[in-house]
Every structure is written in structure tokens, then in C-alpha cells.
Design an enzyme around this catalytic site. Structure first.
Site, short mmCIF file in Angstrom:
data_model
loop_
_atom_site.label_atom_id
_atom_site.label_comp_id
_atom_site.label_asym_id
_atom_site.label_seq_id
_atom_site.Cartn_x
_atom_site.Cartn_y
_atom_site.Cartn_z
N ASN A 1 9.79 0.93 -12.93
CA ASN A 1 8.48 0.25 -14.41
C ASN A 1 7.38 -0.52 -13.57
O ASN A 1 7.83 -1.34 -14.98
CB ASN A 1 8.35 2.10 -15.43
N LYS B 1 9.76 7.07 0.11
CA LYS B 1 10.07 5.14 -0.67
C LYS B 1 11.44 4.94 -0.22
O LYS B 1 11.20 3.64 0.83
CB LYS B 1 10.01 4.80 -2.54
N SER C 1 11.14 0.99 -4.20
CA SER C 1 11.33 1.73 -5.52
C SER C 1 12.45 2.48 -6.30
O SER C 1 13.60 2.38 -5.09
CB SER C 1 10.22 2.79 -5.50
N TYR D 1 7.14 11.75 -2.89
CA TYR D 1 6.73 10.16 -3.27
C TYR D 1 8.41 9.48 -3.09
O TYR D 1 8.67 8.46 -2.38
CB TYR D 1 6.59 9.89 -4.90
N ARG E 1 14.18 3.74 -19.12
CA ARG E 1 14.04 3.34 -18.42
C ARG E 1 13.33 2.20 -18.78
O ARG E 1 14.24 1.69 -19.74
CB ARG E 1 12.15 3.88 -18.32
N ALA F 1 0.93 -1.28 -0.32
CA ALA F 1 0.02 0.15 -0.76
C ALA F 1 0.83 1.12 -0.15
O ALA F 1 2.17 1.22 0.91
CB ALA F 1 -1.10 0.26 1.09
N ALA F 2 0.24 2.29 -0.85
CA ALA F 2 0.93 3.20 -0.54
C ALA F 2 0.36 4.49 -1.77
O ALA F 2 -0.80 3.82 -1.93
CB ALA F 2 2.69 3.47 -1.33
N1 NAD Z 1 3.89 0.43 -10.47
C1 NAD Z 1 4.84 1.12 -9.79
O1 NAD Z 1 5.83 1.34 -11.58
C2 NAD Z 1 6.00 1.14 -8.95
C3 NAD Z 1 7.03 0.60 -9.00
C4 NAD Z 1 8.53 1.25 -7.66
C5 NAD Z 1 7.36 0.96 -6.38
N2 NAD Z 1 5.81 0.35 -7.01
C6 NAD Z 1 5.31 0.14 -5.31
O2 NAD Z 1 4.38 -0.80 -5.55
C7 NAD Z 1 3.02 -0.66 -4.82
C8 NAD Z 1 2.00 -0.91 -5.24
O3 NAD Z 1 1.82 0.33 -6.13
P1 NAD Z 1 0.99 0.25 -7.42
O4 NAD Z 1 1.70 0.49 -8.35
O5 NAD Z 1 0.48 -0.93 -7.39
O6 NAD Z 1 -0.32 1.05 -6.91
P2 NAD Z 1 -1.73 1.12 -6.81
O7 NAD Z 1 -2.06 2.45 -6.85
O8 NAD Z 1 -2.28 0.91 -7.98
O9 NAD Z 1 -1.64 0.14 -5.70
C9 NAD Z 1 -1.28 1.23 -4.03
C10 NAD Z 1 -2.54 0.58 -2.91
O10 NAD Z 1 -2.15 1.03 -1.75
C11 NAD Z 1 -3.57 1.67 -1.46
N3 NAD Z 1 -3.55 1.92 -0.48
C12 NAD Z 1 -2.69 3.56 -0.68
N4 NAD Z 1 -3.66 4.71 1.18
C13 NAD Z 1 -3.48 3.46 1.67
C14 NAD Z 1 -4.25 3.21 2.82
N5 NAD Z 1 -3.74 4.82 3.87
N6 NAD Z 1 -4.55 1.70 3.58
C15 NAD Z 1 -4.78 0.89 3.04
N7 NAD Z 1 -4.09 1.00 1.96
C16 NAD Z 1 -4.13 2.11 0.59
C17 NAD Z 1 -4.29 1.71 -2.70
O11 NAD Z 1 -6.00 1.61 -2.40
C18 NAD Z 1 -3.45 1.32 -3.97
O12 NAD Z 1 -4.68 -0.07 -3.94
C19 NAD Z 1 3.22 0.84 -3.91
O13 NAD Z 1 4.26 0.60 -2.34
C20 NAD Z 1 3.66 1.71 -4.95
O14 NAD Z 1 4.83 1.90 -4.57
C21 NAD Z 1 5.38 0.69 -7.85
#
Ligand code: NAD
Ligand code: ZN
Length: 305
Positions: free
Chosen positions: A157, A132, A68, A128, A196, A25-26
């Protein structure tokens, strides 16, 4: 878990009978403006702290953190004369004039980008990214204080099925695909040559499983970070072209626009994950992007019917 991570009661209930936590979650993305900073800190920093405190109380000893690549800021750069050097801060004057490539601070020569490994210095360049990195520091502090095991997977990514749709916080692949679904050309920032690494979500999931499986063998009180990238370096322009072709849509438009908080090039060396955990990415860029483009058509068809 369904519920707000910042609510200690919700988290305590979710931890019942659990022996490992995969913390995904984030609040993600570069953000719209600096006014978002408290929300990022609240969700990512406070949320993680609440989770870790609850894990300490419940004696849950294994944590997998979705980390990340943004913690590195700009990737690695080499000057032909001065070797590996830090990229200087981006200046509005350069970006506005279309000078996107970082130059050596010592001699002014254009730098050559390369992959970062996990020992590269961290340099979060936006809110952000700072959160992280702070999540990792919190996880490491928790591991030390509680004898837990924390692993951070620094995803590159991520793309693939289920990627969030077009929002200001979405990843570039989702933004391009949504534009194409509207019949519009993907609009590419800078000159499109930003490097990337797009890694498929199933490969990221496999890395999570491998890291969680390894947690039992790790030293209590330890923290370890791993890069998670496909190793196939592509530019943002390549991404736009691949999606435009796969969708049969208009060719990308390179706008020259920029965001100061972006980085020019960032690519990962995922050798540590390969050698220590035996992980291998399985989805090639061309295959993954073709499937990703098709998913949008399926959703559009579904919406129409
Ligand atoms: N997508 C990418 O390219 C990428 C790259 C590097 C890191 N990340 C990390 O991967 C993780 C997932 O990212 P994602 O891309 O699936 O994003 P996303 O926004 O799809 O998923 C994040 C989830 O966190 C939940 N969330 C946010 N605040 C919350 C809270 N207070 N309580 C409970 N849930 C909460 C949201 O509802 C969402 O479902 C994150 O930690 C992100 O930093 C993602
Ligand atoms: Zn130099």
C-alpha cells in the site's frame, strides 16, 4: 508520456529515443461493481499489450512494471497443526456475522497470518488483481519473445505526497485522510485488525530506480518480481488512529462493514529486493503518516486562501 496508453501512435511517439520504460499507468482500486471489469481489462491489459507491442517495434528492451501485492490475494497463513495452508474463500455468512479471520479448511482453527515471498502462489481475488497479474504475464511473454528484460515491483500500500484524493478507487490512507479533512471520523471496515504494510512513495521511487539500474545486468528474455513493502506491519485500525491523531480529528469508527473482494491480511517479505538490489526503506510509518496528514492541511489552507 501524456496521452492514452491504448493509442499505438501516442505510445510509438513516446518511445522515440527511450531505452527503458517505467510502466505506471493503470486503472486502480477495488472497483465499484463488476460492471467496471471491461474498463479494468481495457486499461490494464490492453494498455500494457499496446505498450509492449510498441516496445517490440521500437526495440526498447527494458521494462519496469508497477506490479502489486494484490496478485497474491490473501497473504500466507499457518495452522498450528497443518502448517502453511491456503486461506479459504471469504463467505458472506461469516463476514456478516463478524467472523473475519480465515480458518483452516482441515481443522477449522483460526489461522496465523505471515508475510508472503515472491514464490508464494498467486491468487488474484478481484478484477483489478487479475489484471495486475495479467500485466506480469504479458511482460514476461514480451521479454521472452523479444529478448527484453522485465521487472515487476509488487508494491504494497503506497502512500505519501500526491496520493489521489477521495474516490471509490483511492487507497485507504487517502480515504481516511479526506474524511478527517471534512471533520469526520475515519470509518474502518471489518474490525480494523486487517494487517497491511504501508510503504512510502519515496521508498517505492527508490526501488524503481534500483530495479531500472539493474536491468542492464540481467539476462535477456528474463522476468523477475520483487515485493516492495516497508516491513513494518500495521493494521487498518492503526492507520486510522495514526491519521486521526496526526490530524487532531475524531477517533476512528469501526463499522463492521466489509467488501467481499478485499483480503483479510496481506503483508510482504521484501528480502529479495533488499538482498539482490540493496534497497532499504527509509521512511518509518510514524514519520511518513505525520507528514502525510500535514499535507492535507496544507492543501486545505491553500484551497481556502
Ligand atoms: N498506490 C498503491 O498503493 C499501489 C499499490 C500497488 C500497485 N500500484 C500500481 O502503481 C501504479 C500507479 O498507481 P497509483 O496508485 O499512482 O494510481 P493513480 O491512479 O494515481 O495513477 C495511475 C495513472 O494512470 C493513468 N492512466 C490510467 N489509464 C490510462 C491510460 N489509458 N493511458 C494513460 N494513462 C492512464 C492515470 O491517469 C493515472 O495518472 C499502477 O500501476 C498501480 O496498479 C499502486
Ligand atoms: Zn488445521
Amino acid at each position: 508520456m501524456i496521452g492514452d496508453l491504448r493509442d499505438p501512435t501516442v505510445v510509438a511517439n513516446a518511445l522515440r529515443g527511450v531505452d527503458a520504460v517505467c510502466h505506471q499507468a493503470a486503472m486502480v482500486g477495488l472497483g465499484v461493481d463488476f460492471a467496471d471489469a471491461p474498463d479494468y481489462a481495457d486499461t490494464n491489459d490492453v494498455g500494457t499489450a499496446v505498450l509492449l507491442a510498441a516496445m517490440a517495434r521500437a526495440r526498447v528492451q527494458r521494462l519496469l512494471l508497477a506490479g502489486s501485492m494484490v496478485v497474491y490475494g490473501e497473504g500466507r497463513y499457518d495452522c498450528a497443526v497443518h502448517g502453511t495452508v491456503p486461506a479459504p474463500p471469504r463467505r458472506v455468512a461469516d463476514l456478516g456475522a463478524g467472523r473475519f479471520e480465515p480458518c483452516c479448511r482441515l481443522c477449522g482453527a483460526e489461522l496465523t497470518p505471515g508475510p508472503v515471498d515472491e514464490d508464494a502462489p498467486v491468487d488474484p481475488r478481484n478484477v483489478y488483481a487479475a489484471t495486475k497479474l495479467h500485466q506480469e504475464h504479458l511482460a514476461s511473454a514480451w521479454a521472452r519473445a523479444c529478448g527484453g528484460v522485465a521487472v515487476s515491483l509488487r508494491y504494497h500500500n503506497v502512500y505519501g505526497p500526491g496520493l489521489p484524493r477521495d474516490t471509490p478507487y483511492a487507497g485507504v490512507a487517502a480515504i481516511f485522510r479526506s474524511a478527517l479533512a471534512r471533520g469526520e471520523a475515519p470509518r474502518v471496515f471489518e474490525d480494523g485488525a486487517q494487517r497491511r504494510d504501508f510503504v512510502h512513495v519515496t521508498d517505492v521511487a527508490a526501488a524503481n530506480v534500483a530495479a531500472l539500474a539493474s536491468a542492464g545486468d540481467r539476462e535477456p528474455g528474463s522476468f523477475r518480481a520483487y515485493n516492495v513493502g516497508s516491513g513494518e506491519i500495521r493494521t487498518v485500525g492503526d492507520l486510522a488512529s495514526a491519521l486521526a491523531t496526526a490530524c487532531g480529528g475524531p477517533a476512528p469508527v469501526v463499522t463492521g462493514d466489509y467488501r467481499l473482494g478485499d483480503v483479510r491480511h496481506i503483508t510482504a517479505d521484501s528480502g529479495r529486493l533488499r538482498s539482490e538490489l540493496g534497497w532499504r526503506p527509509r521512511v518509518a510509518f510514524a514519520d511518513g503518516m505525520a507528514e502525510f496528514a500535514a499535507e492535507e492541511h496544507e492543501r486545505e489552507d491553500y484551497a481556502r486562501n
